[in-house]
Design a protein around this motif. Structure first.
Motif, PDB file in Angstrom:
ATOM      1  N   THR A  58     -26.391  27.092   5.005  1.00 36.34           N
ATOM      2  CA  THR A  58     -26.517  26.272   3.823  1.00 36.34           C
ATOM      3  C   THR A  58     -25.567  26.775   2.220  1.00 36.34           C
ATOM      4  N   CYS A  59     -25.521  28.175   2.764  1.00 45.23           N
ATOM      5  CA  CYS A  59     -24.738  28.721   1.869  1.00 45.23           C
ATOM      6  C   CYS A  59     -22.922  27.911   1.716  1.00 45.23           C
ATOM      7  N   ALA A  60     -22.889  27.911   3.056  1.00 42.86           N
ATOM      8  CA  ALA A  60     -21.144  27.532   3.471  1.00 42.86           C
ATOM      9  C   ALA A  60     -21.126  25.414   2.969  1.00 42.86           C
ATOM     10  N   ARG A  61     -22.268  25.699   3.093  1.00 40.68           N
ATOM     11  CA  ARG A  61     -22.579  23.865   3.153  1.00 40.68           C
ATOM     12  C   ARG A  61     -22.743  23.648   1.575  1.00 40.68           C
ATOM     13  N   ILE A  62     -23.030  24.205   0.560  1.00 41.23           N
ATOM     14  CA  ILE A  62     -22.820  24.313  -0.592  1.00 41.23           C
ATOM     15  C   ILE A  62     -21.942  25.370  -1.301  1.00 41.23           C
ATOM     16  N   GLY A  63     -21.101  26.031  -0.737  1.00 39.55           N
ATOM     17  CA  GLY A  63     -19.999  26.549  -1.463  1.00 39.55           C
ATOM     18  C   GLY A  63     -20.214  27.795  -1.982  1.00 39.55           C
ATOM     19  N   LYS A  64     -21.266  28.362  -2.063  1.00 32.29           N
ATOM     20  CA  LYS A  64     -21.932  29.658  -2.524  1.00 32.29           C
ATOM     21  C   LYS A  64     -21.609  30.709  -1.481  1.00 32.29           C
ATOM     22  N   GLU A  65     -21.346  31.787  -2.156  1.00 35.04           N
ATOM     23  CA  GLU A  65     -21.496  33.176  -1.677  1.00 35.04           C
ATOM     24  C   GLU A  65     -23.006  33.620  -1.236  1.00 35.04           C
ATOM     25  N   PRO A  66     -23.562  34.323   0.265  1.00 32.14           N
ATOM     26  CA  PRO A  66     -24.197  34.575   1.066  1.00 32.14           C
ATOM     27  C   PRO A  66     -24.750  35.935   0.206  1.00 32.14           C
ATOM     28  N   ASP A  67     -23.847  36.916   0.534  1.00 32.37           N
ATOM     29  CA  ASP A  67     -24.360  38.506  -0.322  1.00 32.37           C
ATOM     30  C   ASP A  67     -24.092  38.467  -1.635  1.00 32.37           C
ATOM     31  N   ARG A  68     -25.501  39.464  -1.808  1.00 34.65           N
ATOM     32  CA  ARG A  68     -25.762  39.638  -3.417  1.00 34.65           C
ATOM     33  C   ARG A  68     -24.311  40.933  -3.618  1.00 34.65           C
ATOM     34  N   SER A  69     -24.073  40.706  -4.455  1.00 33.40           N
ATOM     35  CA  SER A  69     -22.482  41.205  -5.021  1.00 33.40           C
ATOM     36  C   SER A  69     -23.627  42.303  -5.944  1.00 33.40           C
ATOM     37  N   TYR A  70     -22.663  43.520  -5.855  1.00 30.31           N
ATOM     38  CA  TYR A  70     -23.748  45.207  -6.716  1.00 30.31           C
ATOM     39  C   TYR A  70     -22.646  45.593  -7.623  1.00 30.31           C
ATOM     40  N   SER A  71     -23.091  46.415  -8.357  1.00 31.02           N
ATOM     41  CA  SER A  71     -22.070  46.472  -9.365  1.00 31.02           C
ATOM     42  C   SER A  71     -20.920  48.093  -9.475  1.00 31.02           C
ATOM     43  N   GLY A  72     -22.394  49.455  -9.084  1.00 31.23           N
ATOM     44  CA  GLY A  72     -22.015  50.461  -7.792  1.00 31.23           C
ATOM     45  C   GLY A  72     -22.178  51.439  -9.338  1.00 31.23           C
ATOM     46  N   LYS A  73     -22.718  50.469 -10.569  1.00 30.07           N
ATOM     47  CA  LYS A  73     -23.369  51.189 -11.425  1.00 30.07           C
ATOM     48  C   LYS A  73     -25.119  51.537 -10.404  1.00 30.07           C
ATOM     49  N   VAL A  74     -26.048  52.180 -11.193  1.00 31.28           N
ATOM     50  CA  VAL A  74     -27.180  52.934 -10.423  1.00 31.28           C
ATOM     51  C   VAL A  74     -27.807  54.002 -11.925  1.00 31.28           C
ATOM     52  N   MET A  75     -28.998  53.726 -12.455  1.00 25.91           N
ATOM     53  CA  MET A  75     -29.837  54.276 -13.141  1.00 25.91           C
ATOM     54  C   MET A  75     -30.925  54.219 -12.667  1.00 25.91           C
ATOM     55  N   PHE A  76     -31.408  55.368 -12.822  1.00 31.31           N
ATOM     56  CA  PHE A  76     -32.860  56.260 -12.056  1.00 31.31           C
ATOM     57  C   PHE A  76     -33.237  57.468 -12.699  1.00 31.31           C
ATOM     58  N   ARG A  77     -34.539  57.431 -13.244  1.00 30.24           N
ATOM     59  CA  ARG A  77     -34.852  58.741 -13.876  1.00 30.24           C
ATOM     60  C   ARG A  77     -35.187  59.573 -12.651  1.00 30.24           C
ATOM     61  N   LEU A  78     -35.141  61.075 -12.550  1.00 27.63           N
ATOM     62  CA  LEU A  78     -35.977  62.307 -11.810  1.00 27.63           C
ATOM     63  C   LEU A  78     -36.839  63.364 -12.628  1.00 27.63           C
ATOM     64  N   SER A  79     -37.301  63.607 -12.031  1.00 25.89           N
ATOM     65  CA  SER A  79     -37.752  64.912 -12.777  1.00 25.89           C
ATOM     66  C   SER A  79     -37.060  65.894 -13.563  1.00 25.89           C
ATOM     67  N   PRO A  80     -37.088  66.793 -14.858  1.00 26.08           N
ATOM     68  CA  PRO A  80     -35.930  67.489 -15.330  1.00 26.08           C
ATOM     69  C   PRO A  80     -35.440  69.152 -13.684  1.00 26.08           C
ATOM     70  N   ASP A  81     -37.064  69.001 -12.789  1.00 24.20           N
ATOM     71  CA  ASP A  81     -36.751  70.166 -11.704  1.00 24.20           C
ATOM     72  C   ASP A  81     -35.180  69.705 -10.804  1.00 24.20           C
ATOM     73  N   ILE A  82     -35.875  68.198 -10.276  1.00 23.53           N
ATOM     74  CA  ILE A  82     -34.585  67.701  -9.541  1.00 23.53           C
ATOM     75  C   ILE A  82     -33.229  67.307  -9.787  1.00 23.53           C
ATOM     76  N   HIS A  83     -33.743  66.874 -11.097  1.00 21.78           N
ATOM     77  CA  HIS A  83     -31.857  66.694 -11.853  1.00 21.78           C
ATOM     78  C   HIS A  83     -31.068  68.728 -12.386  1.00 21.78           C
ATOM     79  N   ARG A  84     -32.171  69.307 -12.560  1.00 18.38           N
ATOM     80  CA  ARG A  84     -31.825  70.858 -12.407  1.00 18.38           C
ATOM     81  C   ARG A  84     -30.867  70.903 -10.763  1.00 18.38           C
TER      82      ARG A  84
END
Length: 110
Positions: A58-84
Motif C-alpha cells: 500500500t505504501c509503495a502504491r501511494i508513494g508513501k515512505e512506510p517507516d516512521r522517522s525518528y529525530s534522535g532526540k529523547v527526553m524522559f524523567r528519572l528519579s534524582p538518584d538514578i540521574h546522579r
C-alpha cells in the motif's frame, strides 16, 4: 517465551484476549495503525505476514515512505538518584551523559 513476531524487518508485540479468545498484535515502528488477529498462533503468524506485506504494498502504491522517522532526540524523567548514578557512571567512563545513555540504550536493544 517471546511475545514478539518479526517479518521483513517489522516487529509486532503479541497479546491474548481471553474474553474474545483471540491473539492480536499491531505492527510497531510505523506511522499508521496496522493491526491483525487470529484464533491460533499459526493463523496469527500468517495474519502478521499478510499485514506487513499489505502495508508495504500500500505504501509503495501511494508513494508513501512506510517507516516512521525518528529525530534522535529523547527526553524522559528519572528519579534524582538514578540521574546522579548515571551521571557518575558517565563521568567515570570519561564520556558525556548523553553518550553513556546512548551506549546503554544500544546495548539494551540488541
Amino acid at each position: 517465551m517471546s511475545n514478539v513476531m518479526t517479518w521483513k524487518g517489522y516487529s509486532a508485540r503479541i497479546e491474548y484476549d481471553d474474553e474474545d479468545g483471540i491473539f492480536f498484535g499491531q505492527i510497531a515502528g510505523i506511522r499508521d495503525g496496522v493491526g491483525f488477529h487470529a484464533d491460533s498462533v499459526a493463523e496469527l503468524r500468517t495474519a502478521f505476514h499478510e499485514a506487513v506485506d499489505d502495508y508495504i504494498e500500500t505504501c509503495a502504491r501511494i508513494g508513501k515512505e512506510p517507516d516512521r522517522s525518528y529525530s534522535g532526540k529523547v527526553m524522559f524523567r528519572l528519579s534524582p538518584d538514578i540521574h546522579r548514578k548515571a551521571a557518575i557512571a558517565a563521568e567515570l567512563r570519561g564520556i558525556s551523559l548523553n553518550q553513556w545513555a546512548e551506549e546503554v540504550l544500544q546495548a539494551a536493544t540488541e
